[in-house]
Design a protein around this motif. Structure first.
Motif, PDB file in Angstrom:
ATOM      1  N   UNK A  42       0.787  -1.203   0.083  1.00 15.73           N
ATOM      2  CA  UNK A  42      -0.019   0.043   0.157  1.00 15.73           C
ATOM      3  C   UNK A  42       0.902   1.220   0.048  1.00 15.73           C
ATOM      4  N   UNK A  43       1.764   1.325   0.899  1.00 17.33           N
ATOM      5  CA  UNK A  43       2.614   2.337   0.729  1.00 17.33           C
ATOM      6  C   UNK A  43       3.705   2.676  -0.639  1.00 17.33           C
ATOM      7  N   UNK A  44       3.906   1.569  -1.016  1.00 16.91           N
ATOM      8  CA  UNK A  44       4.504   1.785  -2.594  1.00 16.91           C
ATOM      9  C   UNK A  44       3.538   2.449  -3.605  1.00 16.91           C
ATOM     10  N   UNK A  45       2.182   1.660  -3.523  1.00 18.32           N
ATOM     11  CA  UNK A  45       0.994   2.569  -4.357  1.00 18.32           C
ATOM     12  C   UNK A  45       0.834   3.963  -4.193  1.00 18.32           C
ATOM     13  N   UNK A  46       0.662   4.251  -2.817  1.00 19.59           N
ATOM     14  CA  UNK A  46       0.469   5.635  -2.447  1.00 19.59           C
ATOM     15  C   UNK A  46       1.778   6.347  -3.063  1.00 19.59           C
ATOM     16  N   UNK A  47       3.056   6.135  -2.539  1.00 20.02           N
ATOM     17  CA  UNK A  47       4.184   6.938  -3.228  1.00 20.02           C
ATOM     18  C   UNK A  47       4.133   7.077  -4.683  1.00 20.02           C
ATOM     19  N   UNK A  48       3.862   6.019  -5.383  1.00 21.85           N
ATOM     20  CA  UNK A  48       4.051   5.797  -6.643  1.00 21.85           C
ATOM     21  C   UNK A  48       2.836   6.990  -7.222  1.00 21.85           C
ATOM     22  N   UNK A  49       1.730   7.043  -6.761  1.00 20.55           N
ATOM     23  CA  UNK A  49       0.571   8.018  -7.142  1.00 20.55           C
ATOM     24  C   UNK A  49       1.212   9.349  -6.729  1.00 20.55           C
ATOM     25  N   UNK A  50       1.645   9.655  -5.572  1.00 19.87           N
ATOM     26  CA  UNK A  50       2.409  10.734  -4.975  1.00 19.87           C
ATOM     27  C   UNK A  50       3.176  11.318  -5.993  1.00 19.87           C
ATOM     28  N   UNK A  51       4.026  10.538  -6.338  1.00 16.57           N
ATOM     29  CA  UNK A  51       5.118  11.012  -7.626  1.00 16.57           C
ATOM     30  C   UNK A  51       4.600  11.479  -8.663  1.00 16.57           C
ATOM     31  N   UNK A  52       3.373  11.088  -9.154  1.00 18.13           N
ATOM     32  CA  UNK A  52       2.687  11.411 -10.108  1.00 18.13           C
ATOM     33  C   UNK A  52       1.618  12.407 -10.049  1.00 18.13           C
ATOM     34  N   UNK A  53       1.831  12.927  -8.643  1.00 17.87           N
ATOM     35  CA  UNK A  53       0.735  14.016  -8.244  1.00 17.87           C
ATOM     36  C   UNK A  53      -0.710  13.512  -8.304  1.00 17.87           C
ATOM     37  N   UNK A  54      -0.910  12.243  -7.996  1.00 18.51           N
ATOM     38  CA  UNK A  54      -2.227  11.663  -8.191  1.00 18.51           C
ATOM     39  C   UNK A  54      -2.821  11.165  -6.831  1.00 18.51           C
ATOM     40  N   UNK A  55      -2.117  11.450  -5.634  1.00 23.51           N
ATOM     41  CA  UNK A  55      -2.362  10.871  -4.364  1.00 23.51           C
ATOM     42  C   UNK A  55      -3.823  10.976  -3.980  1.00 23.51           C
ATOM     43  N   UNK A  56      -4.583  12.147  -4.526  1.00 32.91           N
ATOM     44  CA  UNK A  56      -5.673  12.225  -4.082  1.00 32.91           C
ATOM     45  C   UNK A  56      -6.668  11.186  -4.677  1.00 32.91           C
ATOM     46  N   UNK A  57      -6.282  10.356  -5.545  1.00 36.86           N
ATOM     47  CA  UNK A  57      -7.106   9.246  -6.178  1.00 36.86           C
ATOM     48  C   UNK A  57      -6.657   8.026  -5.397  1.00 36.86           C
ATOM     49  N   UNK A  58      -5.794   7.945  -4.603  1.00 40.31           N
ATOM     50  CA  UNK A  58      -5.491   6.668  -3.872  1.00 40.31           C
ATOM     51  C   UNK A  58      -6.565   5.720  -3.718  1.00 40.31           C
ATOM     52  N   UNK A  59      -7.726   6.357  -3.236  1.00 33.76           N
ATOM     53  CA  UNK A  59      -8.914   5.446  -2.842  1.00 33.76           C
ATOM     54  C   UNK A  59      -9.495   4.556  -4.020  1.00 33.76           C
ATOM     55  N   UNK A  60      -9.448   5.247  -5.140  1.00 36.11           N
ATOM     56  CA  UNK A  60      -9.788   5.008  -6.468  1.00 36.11           C
ATOM     57  C   UNK A  60      -9.180   3.855  -7.141  1.00 36.11           C
ATOM     58  N   UNK A  61      -7.604   4.144  -7.092  1.00 39.02           N
ATOM     59  CA  UNK A  61      -6.667   3.184  -7.672  1.00 39.02           C
ATOM     60  C   UNK A  61      -6.391   1.742  -6.842  1.00 39.02           C
ATOM     61  N   UNK A  62      -6.479   2.074  -5.327  1.00 36.43           N
ATOM     62  CA  UNK A  62      -6.389   0.930  -4.383  1.00 36.43           C
ATOM     63  C   UNK A  62      -7.625   0.134  -4.388  1.00 36.43           C
ATOM     64  N   UNK A  63      -8.772   0.938  -4.766  1.00 34.01           N
ATOM     65  CA  UNK A  63     -10.087  -0.161  -5.283  1.00 34.01           C
ATOM     66  C   UNK A  63      -9.944  -0.856  -6.453  1.00 34.01           C
ATOM     67  N   UNK A  64      -9.278  -0.176  -7.208  1.00 36.43           N
ATOM     68  CA  UNK A  64      -8.978  -0.938  -8.624  1.00 36.43           C
ATOM     69  C   UNK A  64      -8.087  -2.332  -8.312  1.00 36.43           C
ATOM     70  N   UNK A  65      -7.029  -2.208  -7.620  1.00 36.90           N
ATOM     71  CA  UNK A  65      -5.973  -3.172  -7.298  1.00 36.90           C
ATOM     72  C   UNK A  65      -6.795  -4.419  -6.099  1.00 36.90           C
ATOM     73  N   UNK A  66      -7.704  -3.606  -5.510  1.00 38.22           N
ATOM     74  CA  UNK A  66      -8.302  -4.782  -4.442  1.00 38.22           C
ATOM     75  C   UNK A  66      -9.334  -5.326  -5.278  1.00 38.22           C
ATOM     76  N   UNK A  67     -10.052  -4.905  -6.107  1.00 33.26           N
ATOM     77  CA  UNK A  67     -11.064  -5.586  -6.977  1.00 33.26           C
ATOM     78  C   UNK A  67     -10.247  -6.796  -7.809  1.00 33.26           C
ATOM     79  N   UNK A  68      -9.215  -6.376  -8.408  1.00 33.34           N
ATOM     80  CA  UNK A  68      -8.511  -7.313  -9.363  1.00 33.34           C
ATOM     81  C   UNK A  68      -8.261  -8.430  -8.235  1.00 33.34           C
TER      82      UNK A  68
END
Length: 378
Positions: free
Chosen positions: A94-120
């Motif tokens: 989870x930390x790697x996902x959040x920081x990867x999104x933060x690097x791309x300035x998308x950390x405010x979309x973490x819930x959405x992307x975590x939802x996608x990975x969790x769904x998979x």
């Protein structure tokens, strides 16, 4: 997760009591508790990719032990190995996902992307459940053999990961620094403390239900295949709901969303305990798992918002530690009650325990949530 829907049945087939079965799961949780914070700290210091590779290797070995083991102590070794492996993965992913999104300035979309990975993951687990149930018709050990091969795939997958450049590796390493992070998470940062406690209680409740319901379906004379099929349907449900979790987080005020999650998750045990037949039980599980699909990414997002990047994996590991520590107490207690009184009564009592534990925490948690989310969106 081929073994998930039939693990308790496998234990029963090996001649274990319900208490022994849940004792094994408690041993798994204790193994995670012991290694959780050190592994999260290692992930923050040495890198998340390294710990994910180690976790994948240990996970493969754990299922290999299950594939060849014949005694209780073989399974103890398997659970300890799997627990250590999981401790290296939880938090770091989870930390790697959040920081990867933060690097791309998308950390405010973490819930959405975590939802996608969790769904998979849930969709994969759903397929695995019905396949595992079908393989169990051959023998209850067959799913473990196939699970070992599947777990092995995670090793080369982990090697392909790219560490986000935003991750800050601390120069100091040692027990004092670990204790400093624990103090920061559980004492000095009050908002993070209540977020961790609440999220951990809900996580422990969903974990408990995942192991309990297959016993009750078995009591209603469901075969291994149909227990696996039920797990498939429930995991598909979680996967679909999780994809929409970010919308629920944005459209429903936190105080109402959190209250709804709490009532459904804790009340689900009581409702399952008084279920008089499989139709009512499946209806309870349907609602319970829908709430779980929303709770998992939303609650992890709250923690990610509050935690600093250089300690994020450690903080998420603290959450997992609390979940497993609570489960390590609840699981043997539940198994003992199921053997001594009845499965239904044990479910009801455990549900009441969760209600009593979460009630004083939820009000302190809700108090800070809206303020923190508003800060994130700004």
């Amino acid at each position: 997760m081929l073994t998930m829907p039939i693990l308790m049945l496998f234990y029963m087939d090996m001649g274990f009591t319900t208490e022994q079965a849940f004792r094994l799961k408690a041993i798994y949780s204790i193994s995670i508790v012991v290694f959780e914070i050190p592994s999260g700290y290692i992930a923050d210091v040495l890198g998340r990719r390294t710990t994910l590779i180690l976790g994948a290797i240990l996970g493969t070995l754990g299922f290999l032990f299950y594939s060849i083991g014949t005694t209780f102590w073989w399974f103890v070794a398997a659970e300890v190995t799997l627990g250590i492996g999981q401790s290296f993965i939880s938090g770091a992913d989870s930390a790697m996902l959040y920081d990867s999104l933060k690097h791309q300035q998308k950390h405010n979309k973490y819930t959405r992307y975590d939802g996608i990975t969790t769904s998979i993951g849930n969709f994969s687990e759903a397929i695995g459940a019905v396949v595992g149930g079908a393989l169990a018709e051959i023998s209850l050990r067959t799913p473990f053999i196939w699970q070992t091969a599947i777990a092995f795939i995670a090793i080369p997958a982990a090697f392909t990961l790219v560490e986000p450049t935003i991750t800050t590796k601390r120069k100091k390493a040692g027990i004092k620094d670990i204790l400093r992070v624990v103090h920061y998470a559980l004492i000095s940062n009050k908002s993070l403390r209540w977020s961790l406690f609440y999220s951990s209680i809900i996580g422990a409740a969903t974990l408990t239900m995942a192991w309990v319901y297959q016993l009750q379906l078995n009591a209603f004379e469901f075969s291994e295949f149909y227990i696996g099929l039920s797990a498939t349907i429930l995991n598909f449900l979680v996967g679909m709901v999780t994809l929409l979790a970010y919308k629920a987080e944005r459209s429903i005020p936190p105080r109402y969303l959190i209250s709804l999650i709490t009532v459904i998750i804790t009340g689900g045990f009581v409702a399952a305990g008084i279920s008089s037949g499989p139709v009512m039980l499946l209806a309870v599980l349907f609602i319970f798992y829908a709430a779980r699909g929303i709770a998992t990414p939303v609650l992890k997002n709250y923690i990610n918002v509050l935690a600093d990047s250089d300690v994020r994996a450690t903080v998420l590991s603290i959450r997992s530690l609390i979940i497993r520590a609570f489960f390590a107490v609840i699981a043997p207690l539940f198994g003992w009650m199921a053997d001594m009184i009845s499965l239904n009564q044990a479910l009801t009592i455990i549900g009441i325990v969760f209600v009593l534990v979460v009630t004083p925490v939820i009000f302190l948690f809700i108090k800070d949530v809206e303020k923190n989310l508003a800060h994130q969106r700004n």
